[in-house]
Scaffold this motif. Structure first.
Motif, PDB file in Angstrom:
ATOM      1  N   ILE A  37       6.315 -11.680  -6.076  1.00  0.00           N
ATOM      2  CA  ILE A  37       7.154 -10.514  -5.816  1.00  0.00           C
ATOM      3  C   ILE A  37       6.845 -10.014  -4.416  1.00  0.00           C
ATOM      4  O   ILE A  37       5.676  -9.813  -4.065  1.00  0.00           O
ATOM      5  CB  ILE A  37       6.906  -9.394  -6.843  1.00  0.00           C
ATOM      6  CG1 ILE A  37       7.181  -9.904  -8.261  1.00  0.00           C
ATOM      7  CG2 ILE A  37       7.769  -8.173  -6.529  1.00  0.00           C
ATOM      8  CD1 ILE A  37       6.815  -8.909  -9.352  1.00  0.00           C
ATOM      9  N   ALA A  38       7.900  -9.839  -3.613  1.00  0.00           N
ATOM     10  CA  ALA A  38       7.752  -9.305  -2.259  1.00  0.00           C
ATOM     11  C   ALA A  38       8.233  -7.866  -2.239  1.00  0.00           C
ATOM     12  O   ALA A  38       9.240  -7.527  -2.873  1.00  0.00           O
ATOM     13  CB  ALA A  38       8.547 -10.139  -1.261  1.00  0.00           C
ATOM     14  N   VAL A  39       7.527  -7.036  -1.496  1.00  0.00           N
ATOM     15  CA  VAL A  39       7.932  -5.645  -1.280  1.00  0.00           C
ATOM     16  C   VAL A  39       8.373  -5.514   0.166  1.00  0.00           C
ATOM     17  O   VAL A  39       7.590  -5.768   1.089  1.00  0.00           O
ATOM     18  CB  VAL A  39       6.780  -4.670  -1.578  1.00  0.00           C
ATOM     19  CG1 VAL A  39       7.230  -3.227  -1.343  1.00  0.00           C
ATOM     20  CG2 VAL A  39       6.293  -4.834  -3.014  1.00  0.00           C
ATOM     21  N   LEU A  46      -2.032 -11.008   1.289  1.00  0.00           N
ATOM     22  CA  LEU A  46      -2.305  -9.588   1.508  1.00  0.00           C
ATOM     23  C   LEU A  46      -3.559  -9.450   2.351  1.00  0.00           C
ATOM     24  O   LEU A  46      -4.620  -9.953   1.976  1.00  0.00           O
ATOM     25  CB  LEU A  46      -2.496  -8.888   0.163  1.00  0.00           C
ATOM     26  CG  LEU A  46      -2.749  -7.392   0.159  1.00  0.00           C
ATOM     27  CD1 LEU A  46      -1.528  -6.652   0.673  1.00  0.00           C
ATOM     28  CD2 LEU A  46      -3.105  -6.914  -1.239  1.00  0.00           C
ATOM     29  N   VAL A  47      -3.421  -8.798   3.503  1.00  0.00           N
ATOM     30  CA  VAL A  47      -4.585  -8.516   4.343  1.00  0.00           C
ATOM     31  C   VAL A  47      -5.199  -7.211   3.859  1.00  0.00           C
ATOM     32  O   VAL A  47      -4.526  -6.170   3.826  1.00  0.00           O
ATOM     33  CB  VAL A  47      -4.191  -8.421   5.821  1.00  0.00           C
ATOM     34  CG1 VAL A  47      -5.397  -8.028   6.666  1.00  0.00           C
ATOM     35  CG2 VAL A  47      -3.627  -9.747   6.307  1.00  0.00           C
ATOM     36  N   GLN A  52       2.202  -1.613   3.598  1.00  0.00           N
ATOM     37  CA  GLN A  52       3.229  -1.279   2.615  1.00  0.00           C
ATOM     38  C   GLN A  52       4.007  -2.518   2.211  1.00  0.00           C
ATOM     39  O   GLN A  52       4.335  -2.708   1.040  1.00  0.00           O
ATOM     40  CB  GLN A  52       4.191  -0.233   3.183  1.00  0.00           C
ATOM     41  CG  GLN A  52       5.365   0.091   2.264  1.00  0.00           C
ATOM     42  CD  GLN A  52       6.475   0.845   2.957  1.00  0.00           C
ATOM     43  OE1 GLN A  52       6.649   0.734   4.163  1.00  0.00           O
ATOM     44  NE2 GLN A  52       7.231   1.625   2.203  1.00  0.00           N
ATOM     45  N   VAL A  53       4.330  -3.391   3.175  1.00  0.00           N
ATOM     46  CA  VAL A  53       5.057  -4.619   2.860  1.00  0.00           C
ATOM     47  C   VAL A  53       4.043  -5.698   2.487  1.00  0.00           C
ATOM     48  O   VAL A  53       3.011  -5.846   3.120  1.00  0.00           O
ATOM     49  CB  VAL A  53       5.943  -5.059   4.042  1.00  0.00           C
ATOM     50  CG1 VAL A  53       7.049  -4.052   4.254  1.00  0.00           C
ATOM     51  CG2 VAL A  53       5.144  -5.221   5.329  1.00  0.00           C
ATOM     52  N   LYS A  54       4.372  -6.448   1.441  1.00  0.00           N
ATOM     53  CA  LYS A  54       3.400  -7.413   0.928  1.00  0.00           C
ATOM     54  C   LYS A  54       4.105  -8.424   0.027  1.00  0.00           C
ATOM     55  O   LYS A  54       5.242  -8.191  -0.420  1.00  0.00           O
ATOM     56  CB  LYS A  54       2.304  -6.687   0.148  1.00  0.00           C
ATOM     57  CG  LYS A  54       2.832  -5.862  -1.021  1.00  0.00           C
ATOM     58  CD  LYS A  54       1.719  -5.072  -1.715  1.00  0.00           C
ATOM     59  CE  LYS A  54       1.198  -3.913  -0.908  1.00  0.00           C
ATOM     60  NZ  LYS A  54       2.202  -2.797  -0.779  1.00  0.00           N
ATOM     61  N   LEU A  55       3.433  -9.518  -0.252  1.00  0.00           N
ATOM     62  CA  LEU A  55       3.935 -10.516  -1.186  1.00  0.00           C
ATOM     63  C   LEU A  55       2.787 -10.901  -2.101  1.00  0.00           C
ATOM     64  O   LEU A  55       1.782 -11.445  -1.634  1.00  0.00           O
ATOM     65  CB  LEU A  55       4.481 -11.726  -0.435  1.00  0.00           C
ATOM     66  CG  LEU A  55       5.336 -12.713  -1.246  1.00  0.00           C
ATOM     67  CD1 LEU A  55       6.308 -13.455  -0.345  1.00  0.00           C
ATOM     68  CD2 LEU A  55       4.471 -13.726  -1.998  1.00  0.00           C
ATOM     69  N   ILE A  56       2.924 -10.584  -3.384  1.00  0.00           N
ATOM     70  CA  ILE A  56       1.825 -10.826  -4.319  1.00  0.00           C
ATOM     71  C   ILE A  56       2.314 -11.674  -5.491  1.00  0.00           C
ATOM     72  O   ILE A  56       3.506 -11.753  -5.775  1.00  0.00           O
ATOM     73  CB  ILE A  56       1.194  -9.510  -4.836  1.00  0.00           C
ATOM     74  CG1 ILE A  56       2.194  -8.697  -5.646  1.00  0.00           C
ATOM     75  CG2 ILE A  56       0.667  -8.697  -3.671  1.00  0.00           C
ATOM     76  CD1 ILE A  56       1.573  -7.434  -6.257  1.00  0.00           C
ATOM     77  N   SER A  57       1.366 -12.313  -6.141  1.00  0.00           N
ATOM     78  CA  SER A  57       1.703 -13.185  -7.256  1.00  0.00           C
ATOM     79  C   SER A  57       2.134 -12.355  -8.464  1.00  0.00           C
ATOM     80  O   SER A  57       1.836 -11.159  -8.577  1.00  0.00           O
ATOM     81  CB  SER A  57       0.501 -14.048  -7.639  1.00  0.00           C
ATOM     82  OG  SER A  57      -0.498 -13.246  -8.259  1.00  0.00           O
ATOM     83  N   ALA A 106      -0.042   6.890   0.383  1.00  0.00           N
ATOM     84  CA  ALA A 106      -0.548   6.180  -0.793  1.00  0.00           C
ATOM     85  C   ALA A 106      -0.124   4.726  -0.832  1.00  0.00           C
ATOM     86  O   ALA A 106      -0.864   3.863  -1.329  1.00  0.00           O
ATOM     87  CB  ALA A 106      -0.089   6.888  -2.065  1.00  0.00           C
ATOM     88  N   ASP A 107       1.070   4.412  -0.299  1.00  0.00           N
ATOM     89  CA  ASP A 107       1.544   3.027  -0.394  1.00  0.00           C
ATOM     90  C   ASP A 107       0.806   2.091   0.552  1.00  0.00           C
ATOM     91  O   ASP A 107       1.026   0.875   0.507  1.00  0.00           O
ATOM     92  CB  ASP A 107       3.052   2.949  -0.165  1.00  0.00           C
ATOM     93  CG  ASP A 107       3.496   3.556   1.154  1.00  0.00           C
ATOM     94  OD1 ASP A 107       2.733   4.345   1.723  1.00  0.00           O
ATOM     95  OD2 ASP A 107       4.601   3.250   1.619  1.00  0.00           O
ATOM     96  N   GLU A 108      -0.065   2.616   1.399  1.00  0.00           N
ATOM     97  CA  GLU A 108      -0.893   1.768   2.248  1.00  0.00           C
ATOM     98  C   GLU A 108      -2.275   1.496   1.639  1.00  0.00           C
ATOM     99  O   GLU A 108      -3.109   0.863   2.292  1.00  0.00           O
ATOM    100  CB  GLU A 108      -1.078   2.405   3.627  1.00  0.00           C
ATOM    101  CG  GLU A 108       0.184   2.427   4.464  1.00  0.00           C
ATOM    102  CD  GLU A 108      -0.045   2.963   5.868  1.00  0.00           C
ATOM    103  OE1 GLU A 108       0.873   2.831   6.693  1.00  0.00           O
ATOM    104  OE2 GLU A 108      -1.139   3.512   6.143  1.00  0.00           O
ATOM    105  N   SER A 109      -2.486   1.964   0.404  1.00  0.00           N
ATOM    106  CA  SER A 109      -3.826   1.761  -0.156  1.00  0.00           C
ATOM    107  C   SER A 109      -3.861   1.569  -1.663  1.00  0.00           C
ATOM    108  O   SER A 109      -4.809   0.971  -2.171  1.00  0.00           O
ATOM    109  CB  SER A 109      -4.732   2.949   0.210  1.00  0.00           C
ATOM    110  OG  SER A 109      -4.220   4.167  -0.317  1.00  0.00           O
TER     111      SER A 109
END
Length: 301
Positions: free
Chosen positions: A92-94, A121-122, A170-175, A202-205
């Motif tokens: 899923i990508a945000v 994700l860094v 905030q933008v990310k791609l996770i399993s 909050a969306d940065e952490s």
């Protein structure tokens, strides 16, 4: 449980620029998209953004999102829930409405297929090198956002148990597995939701902290790549958000298109807008091979 076939579901968080958002949705074809539109977006802009969307685009319940607000994280969580319930996507990508892909669907699937069950994700456990004071004050004090200003209650509070406080984008791609883990932790730990409602941005952490906490998500350290899949045009100056990209950035953008030799390529970039970036996106479409109805004559530099 077998790993799902490499496929992507996209959560898109948007609040303005319907033309750019519609262009992004078209470029993400054929991936399913879960679109959130800020409840404060004017009705005309919302209608232009959502009328006549294809069936693969699903609308999320609207929230009052905005700069540095908790509701951004809440909309992201709602997107995870919808994508998990409505698709069998492996990842899923945000994205925000000002993002854009740099790869075709087949190229995205190829990257995901080479990294089954892995998130991209860094993470920056505190102290975060790019956050003032290492970032501790973001969590130690309660915050509110007001007209792009930070309001802070200067009374320290207790930090949540079992959590490794961590920064991330905030933008990310996770399993899929990690998205489910985030949702499960949020459901099991309402104290974390109460706490993060007053964390600064909050969306940065939130997601990074949950995933990077062994007490909450064991094994994440070995199940993700410390590599971003977004090209972002930071220029080294202190800015509250990334700069807008335009045609002067075309060479720099496409130079970074493939990413480092030993890392996966960049799959997305930001930030784009209709007024600043339309010509650049025409070049991206032509170079990458996106959008079936891209303008005739558009060529890559």
């Amino acid at each position: 449980m077998p790993t799902p076939t490499a496929e992507l579901a996209c959560v898109v968080l948007a609040h303005e620029d319907p033309t750019q958002v519609r262009r992004l949705l078209e470029a993400l074809d054929p991936f399913p998209v879960f679109l959130h539109c800020d409840v404060r977006t004017p009705d005309a802009a919302h209608d232009a953004m959502t009328d006549g969307l294809p069936s693969r685009v699903h609308l999320l319940d609207r929230r009052r999102t905005g700069w540095a607000r908790w509701e951004n994280a809440a909309a992201e969580l709602a997107g995870y829930r919808a994508a998990l319930a409505g698709t069998d996507a492996s990842h899923i990508a945000v994205l925000t409405g000002s993002d854009y892909p740099l790869a075709t669907a087949d190229e995205v699937r190829a990257v995901l297929g080479r990294h089954p069950g892995r998130s991209f994700l860094v993470t920056h456990p505190l102290p975060h090198p790019d956050w003032r004071g290492g970032g501790w004050s973001r969590f130690r004090y309660r915050h509110w956002a007001w007209r792009k200003h930070m309001l802070r209650l200067p009374v320290p509070r207790r930090l949540p148990r079992g959590v490794v406080l961590t920064g991330g984008s905030q933008v990310k791609l996770i399993s899929r597995e990690h998205a489910q883990a985030v949702v499960d932790v949020v459901d099991a730990r309402p104290d974390l939701v109460r706490f993060w409602r007053r964390v600064w941005i909050a969306d940065e952490s939130l997601v990074a902290s949950i995933l990077n906490s062994p007490a909450l998500v064991p094994g994440f350290a070995d199940e993700h790549l410390e590599h971003p899949l977004w090209y972002i045009g930071w220029d080294g100056t202190r800015m509250k958000s990334p700069p807008w990209l335009g045609t002067p950035d075309a060479g720099r953008l496409l130079e970074h298109w493939t990413g480092p030799d030993d890392q996966p390529p960049y799959l997305f970039a930001r930030k784009f807008s209709t007024s600043r970036s339309a010509d650049l996106l025409d070049l991206v479409d032509a170079a990458v091979g996106l959008r079936a109805h891209r303008p005739a004559g558009a060529t890559a530099p």
